[in-house]
Structure formats: structure tokens, C-alpha cells
Motif scaffolding. Structure first.
Motif, PDB file in Angstrom:
ATOM      1  N   GLU A   1       0.821  -1.218   0.000  1.00  0.00           N
ATOM      2  CA  GLU A   1       0.000   0.000   0.000  1.00  0.00           C
ATOM      3  C   GLU A   1       0.849   1.260   0.000  1.00  0.00           C
ATOM      4  O   GLU A   1       0.505   2.246  -0.646  1.00  0.00           O
ATOM      5  CB  GLU A   1      -0.921  -0.012   1.221  1.00  0.00           C
ATOM      6  CG  GLU A   1      -1.923   1.117   1.221  1.00  0.00           C
ATOM      7  CD  GLU A   1      -2.893   1.023   2.376  1.00  0.00           C
ATOM      8  OE1 GLU A   1      -3.302   2.094   2.853  1.00  0.00           O
ATOM      9  OE2 GLU A   1      -3.230  -0.087   2.783  1.00  0.00           O
ATOM     10  N   ILE A   2       1.999   1.244   0.677  1.00  0.00           N
ATOM     11  CA  ILE A   2       2.855   2.430   0.732  1.00  0.00           C
ATOM     12  C   ILE A   2       3.408   2.758  -0.650  1.00  0.00           C
ATOM     13  O   ILE A   2       3.544   3.930  -1.016  1.00  0.00           O
ATOM     14  CB  ILE A   2       3.993   2.270   1.772  1.00  0.00           C
ATOM     15  CG1 ILE A   2       4.761   3.572   1.950  1.00  0.00           C
ATOM     16  CG2 ILE A   2       4.928   1.150   1.371  1.00  0.00           C
ATOM     17  CD1 ILE A   2       4.013   4.653   2.633  1.00  0.00           C
ATOM     18  N   VAL A   3       3.696   1.743  -1.455  1.00  0.00           N
ATOM     19  CA  VAL A   3       4.198   1.978  -2.814  1.00  0.00           C
ATOM     20  C   VAL A   3       3.118   2.653  -3.660  1.00  0.00           C
ATOM     21  O   VAL A   3       3.397   3.592  -4.411  1.00  0.00           O
ATOM     22  CB  VAL A   3       4.673   0.655  -3.463  1.00  0.00           C
ATOM     23  CG1 VAL A   3       5.038   0.859  -4.915  1.00  0.00           C
ATOM     24  CG2 VAL A   3       5.844   0.083  -2.700  1.00  0.00           C
ATOM     25  N   GLN A   4       1.887   2.212  -3.516  1.00  0.00           N
ATOM     26  CA  GLN A   4       0.787   2.818  -4.260  1.00  0.00           C
ATOM     27  C   GLN A   4       0.571   4.270  -3.831  1.00  0.00           C
ATOM     28  O   GLN A   4       0.319   5.140  -4.661  1.00  0.00           O
ATOM     29  CB  GLN A   4      -0.486   2.008  -4.059  1.00  0.00           C
ATOM     30  CG  GLN A   4      -0.422   0.622  -4.669  1.00  0.00           C
ATOM     31  CD  GLN A   4      -1.634  -0.229  -4.319  1.00  0.00           C
ATOM     32  OE1 GLN A   4      -2.511   0.192  -3.575  1.00  0.00           O
ATOM     33  NE2 GLN A   4      -1.674  -1.431  -4.877  1.00  0.00           N
ATOM     34  N   GLU A   5       0.686   4.542  -2.531  1.00  0.00           N
ATOM     35  CA  GLU A   5       0.513   5.910  -2.047  1.00  0.00           C
ATOM     36  C   GLU A   5       1.645   6.821  -2.525  1.00  0.00           C
ATOM     37  O   GLU A   5       1.403   7.970  -2.900  1.00  0.00           O
ATOM     38  CB  GLU A   5       0.443   5.912  -0.519  1.00  0.00           C
ATOM     39  CG  GLU A   5      -0.808   5.253   0.024  1.00  0.00           C
ATOM     40  CD  GLU A   5      -0.789   5.099   1.524  1.00  0.00           C
ATOM     41  OE1 GLU A   5       0.178   5.564   2.170  1.00  0.00           O
ATOM     42  OE2 GLU A   5      -1.731   4.503   2.061  1.00  0.00           O
ATOM     43  N   LEU A   6       2.874   6.310  -2.523  1.00  0.00           N
ATOM     44  CA  LEU A   6       4.004   7.106  -3.000  1.00  0.00           C
ATOM     45  C   LEU A   6       3.900   7.352  -4.495  1.00  0.00           C
ATOM     46  O   LEU A   6       4.203   8.454  -4.975  1.00  0.00           O
ATOM     47  CB  LEU A   6       5.324   6.406  -2.671  1.00  0.00           C
ATOM     48  CG  LEU A   6       5.683   6.317  -1.191  1.00  0.00           C
ATOM     49  CD1 LEU A   6       6.907   5.459  -0.990  1.00  0.00           C
ATOM     50  CD2 LEU A   6       5.880   7.700  -0.598  1.00  0.00           C
ATOM     51  N   GLU A   7       3.465   6.365  -5.238  1.00  0.00           N
ATOM     52  CA  GLU A   7       3.294   6.536  -6.682  1.00  0.00           C
ATOM     53  C   GLU A   7       2.219   7.573  -6.992  1.00  0.00           C
ATOM     54  O   GLU A   7       2.326   8.326  -7.954  1.00  0.00           O
ATOM     55  CB  GLU A   7       2.939   5.199  -7.329  1.00  0.00           C
ATOM     56  CG  GLU A   7       2.926   5.247  -8.831  1.00  0.00           C
ATOM     57  CD  GLU A   7       2.627   3.899  -9.463  1.00  0.00           C
ATOM     58  OE1 GLU A   7       2.340   3.882 -10.666  1.00  0.00           O
ATOM     59  OE2 GLU A   7       2.684   2.872  -8.758  1.00  0.00           O
TER      60      GLU A   7
ATOM     61  N   ALA B   1       8.875   4.913  -6.877  1.00  0.00           N
ATOM     62  CA  ALA B   1       8.075   4.716  -5.669  1.00  0.00           C
ATOM     63  C   ALA B   1       8.509   3.456  -4.923  1.00  0.00           C
ATOM     64  O   ALA B   1       8.585   3.454  -3.687  1.00  0.00           O
ATOM     65  CB  ALA B   1       6.589   4.629  -6.032  1.00  0.00           C
ATOM     66  N   ARG B   2       8.830   2.385  -5.672  1.00  0.00           N
ATOM     67  CA  ARG B   2       9.324   1.162  -5.023  1.00  0.00           C
ATOM     68  C   ARG B   2      10.651   1.423  -4.314  1.00  0.00           C
ATOM     69  O   ARG B   2      10.873   0.957  -3.196  1.00  0.00           O
ATOM     70  CB  ARG B   2       9.496   0.043  -6.054  1.00  0.00           C
ATOM     71  CG  ARG B   2       8.333  -0.904  -6.072  1.00  0.00           C
ATOM     72  CD  ARG B   2       8.544  -2.085  -7.010  1.00  0.00           C
ATOM     73  NE  ARG B   2       7.658  -1.882  -8.163  1.00  0.00           N
ATOM     74  CZ  ARG B   2       8.041  -1.542  -9.377  1.00  0.00           C
ATOM     75  NH1 ARG B   2       9.295  -1.396  -9.670  1.00  0.00           N
ATOM     76  NH2 ARG B   2       7.156  -1.367 -10.320  1.00  0.00           N
ATOM     77  N   ALA B   3      11.543   2.170  -4.962  1.00  0.00           N
ATOM     78  CA  ALA B   3      12.840   2.479  -4.349  1.00  0.00           C
ATOM     79  C   ALA B   3      12.667   3.355  -3.110  1.00  0.00           C
ATOM     80  O   ALA B   3      13.378   3.184  -2.117  1.00  0.00           O
ATOM     81  CB  ALA B   3      13.744   3.167  -5.361  1.00  0.00           C
ATOM     82  N   LEU B   4      11.731   4.278  -3.146  1.00  0.00           N
ATOM     83  CA  LEU B   4      11.452   5.106  -1.964  1.00  0.00           C
ATOM     84  C   LEU B   4      10.935   4.248  -0.819  1.00  0.00           C
ATOM     85  O   LEU B   4      11.339   4.414   0.326  1.00  0.00           O
ATOM     86  CB  LEU B   4      10.423   6.188  -2.299  1.00  0.00           C
ATOM     87  CG  LEU B   4      10.931   7.423  -3.010  1.00  0.00           C
ATOM     88  CD1 LEU B   4       9.761   8.259  -3.511  1.00  0.00           C
ATOM     89  CD2 LEU B   4      11.810   8.240  -2.096  1.00  0.00           C
ATOM     90  N   ALA B   5      10.030   3.330  -1.117  1.00  0.00           N
ATOM     91  CA  ALA B   5       9.456   2.470  -0.075  1.00  0.00           C
ATOM     92  C   ALA B   5      10.510   1.552   0.522  1.00  0.00           C
ATOM     93  O   ALA B   5      10.475   1.251   1.720  1.00  0.00           O
ATOM     94  CB  ALA B   5       8.298   1.647  -0.638  1.00  0.00           C
ATOM     95  N   GLU B   6      11.465   1.096  -0.298  1.00  0.00           N
ATOM     96  CA  GLU B   6      12.531   0.227   0.198  1.00  0.00           C
ATOM     97  C   GLU B   6      13.615   1.005   0.933  1.00  0.00           C
ATOM     98  O   GLU B   6      14.452   0.415   1.599  1.00  0.00           O
ATOM     99  CB  GLU B   6      13.165  -0.530  -0.980  1.00  0.00           C
ATOM    100  CG  GLU B   6      12.235  -1.511  -1.641  1.00  0.00           C
ATOM    101  CD  GLU B   6      12.769  -2.017  -2.978  1.00  0.00           C
ATOM    102  OE1 GLU B   6      13.862  -1.562  -3.407  1.00  0.00           O
ATOM    103  OE2 GLU B   6      12.093  -2.852  -3.594  1.00  0.00           O
ATOM    104  N   GLY B   7      13.631   2.335   0.775  1.00  0.00           N
ATOM    105  CA  GLY B   7      14.633   3.162   1.434  1.00  0.00           C
ATOM    106  C   GLY B   7      15.937   3.258   0.670  1.00  0.00           C
ATOM    107  O   GLY B   7      16.943   3.703   1.212  1.00  0.00           O
ATOM    108  N   THR B   8      15.945   2.881  -0.611  1.00  0.00           N
ATOM    109  CA  THR B   8      17.165   2.945  -1.413  1.00  0.00           C
ATOM    110  C   THR B   8      17.283   4.231  -2.216  1.00  0.00           C
ATOM    111  O   THR B   8      18.268   4.410  -2.925  1.00  0.00           O
ATOM    112  CB  THR B   8      17.251   1.740  -2.367  1.00  0.00           C
ATOM    113  OG1 THR B   8      16.098   1.741  -3.216  1.00  0.00           O
ATOM    114  CG2 THR B   8      17.327   0.435  -1.593  1.00  0.00           C
TER     115      THR B   8
END
Length: 182
Positions: free
Chosen positions: A34-40, A60-67
Motif C-alpha cells: 500500500e505504501i508503494v501505491q501511495e508514494l506513486e 516509488a518502489r525504491a522510496l518504499a525500500e529506502g534505497t
């Protein structure tokens, strides 16, 4: 009659395979967190690649993973970086973000040779034109990614502040009045 049989068998085969693909798409679907969808949803969605990722979903995936840092999106600027930092609950370091305001590409008419390299490189299809014809930029679609500037062989494209339109123009603030002395 053999032609009808062949058409019917292909139609039935196509329908059966289509049904199986539909069922597989429902049962084998991979849900994003859900966090990836919200960031996207916060990211601009232009998929320009300025962040170094192939598009906003990968960013968005990289942001959610913290990379990736929250300042990864140049078109979003400081407001987007603040919203991403608040959403992720991380500290915001604006030193990595050089915010020079919004920029759009402008084609210099006298230098454009119509080589078509710029609109092939544009990730948002903001440049229009034809081979050996003058190109122009749709400023509403341009994200200022600088890819067209880098690839232009005649240096015929510049990034400039967007020209004001009727909807974006604002009356300039008046200069402060000097106080009258009695």
C-alpha cells in the motif's frame, strides 16, 4: 464447410485461451504494498526518468525500500520532497535538491534542422515536429528533464522559465511605498 469448421475451431480456441488468461490474471496477480501505491500517487506520473529509475512506479518502489532519497524527483521540486518526507517519516535534506523553479524546453527556430533526435529522446512526447521540419515544444507536457538539450546536435534547444499564460499570469507585486516624513 471445412472453412466454417476451421473458423469455428480457431474462435473456440481463442475464447478458451482468453478465458484462461483472464482467470490467471485474477488469481496470479501480485499486489504492490500500500505504501508503494501511495508514494506513486504523490509522484507526478510523467515517467521522465530524471530520478534515475525507468519510471515513477520504480521510483516509488525504491522510496518504499529506502534505497532512494526523498529528493529524487526534480520535476516535483521542494513541495514533492516535503510531501514524500512527511509520508515516509524521514528527515528532509534539501541540500541535494537544486530548485531553480520550473523549466521547459524552448526550440530556437534559427538553429533547428529537423533531425528528430529531440522528440525521440523526449520521455513525455512534449516535442512535436516532422523530419526536416521545425520542431516545437508543448510546454504543458514538458517536465524540463534536459534530455532533448543534451542530444540536440546544433544546440538549438534551451531550458527556460515557462512563459506565463492567461491562467498562470499574476499581477506583479507593487514596490513598497516610502513612508512620508511630516
Amino acid at each position: 464447410m471445412p472453412m466454417f469448421t476451421a473458423v469455428m475451431s480457431l474462435a473456440l480456441l481463442g475464447s478458451a485461451l482468453g478465458y484462461l488468461l483472464g482467470v490467471a490474471a485474477i488469481h496470479l496477480r501480485v499486489e504492490e504494498p500500500e505504501i508503494v501505491q501511495e508514494l506513486e500517487a504523490l509522484l507526478p506520473g510523467t515517467n521522465c526518468g530524471q530520478c534515475g529509475f525507468p519510471g515513477c512506479p520504480a521510483g516509488a518502489r525504491a522510496l518504499a525500500e529506502g534505497t532512494a532519497p526523498v529528493t529524487l524527483c526534480p520535476p516535483g521540486g521542494q513541495p514533492l520532497a516535503e510531501a514524500l518526507a512527511q509520508k515516509l517519516g524521514v528527515a528532509l535534506d534539501l541540500s541535494a535538491l537544486a530548485d531553480s523553479g520550473p523549466r521547459v524546453a524552448i526550440v530556437l527556430d534559427e538553429q533547428c534542422i529537423g533531425c528528430t533526435r529531440c522528440f525521440k529522446a523526449c520521455p513525455t512526447d512534449a516535442i512535436i515536429g516532422a523530419p526536416k521540419q521545425l520542431h516545437s515544444v508543448v510546454s504543458e507536457a514538458c517536465t524540463g528533464c534536459n534530455k532533448c538539450v543534451d542530444i540536440c546536435p546544433t544546440l538549438g534547444i534551451e531550458l527556460q522559465a515557462p512563459r506565463p499564460t492567461l491562467s498562470s499570469w499574476q499581477w506583479p507585486k507593487p514596490a513598497p511605498l516610502a513612508e512620508a516624513k511630516p
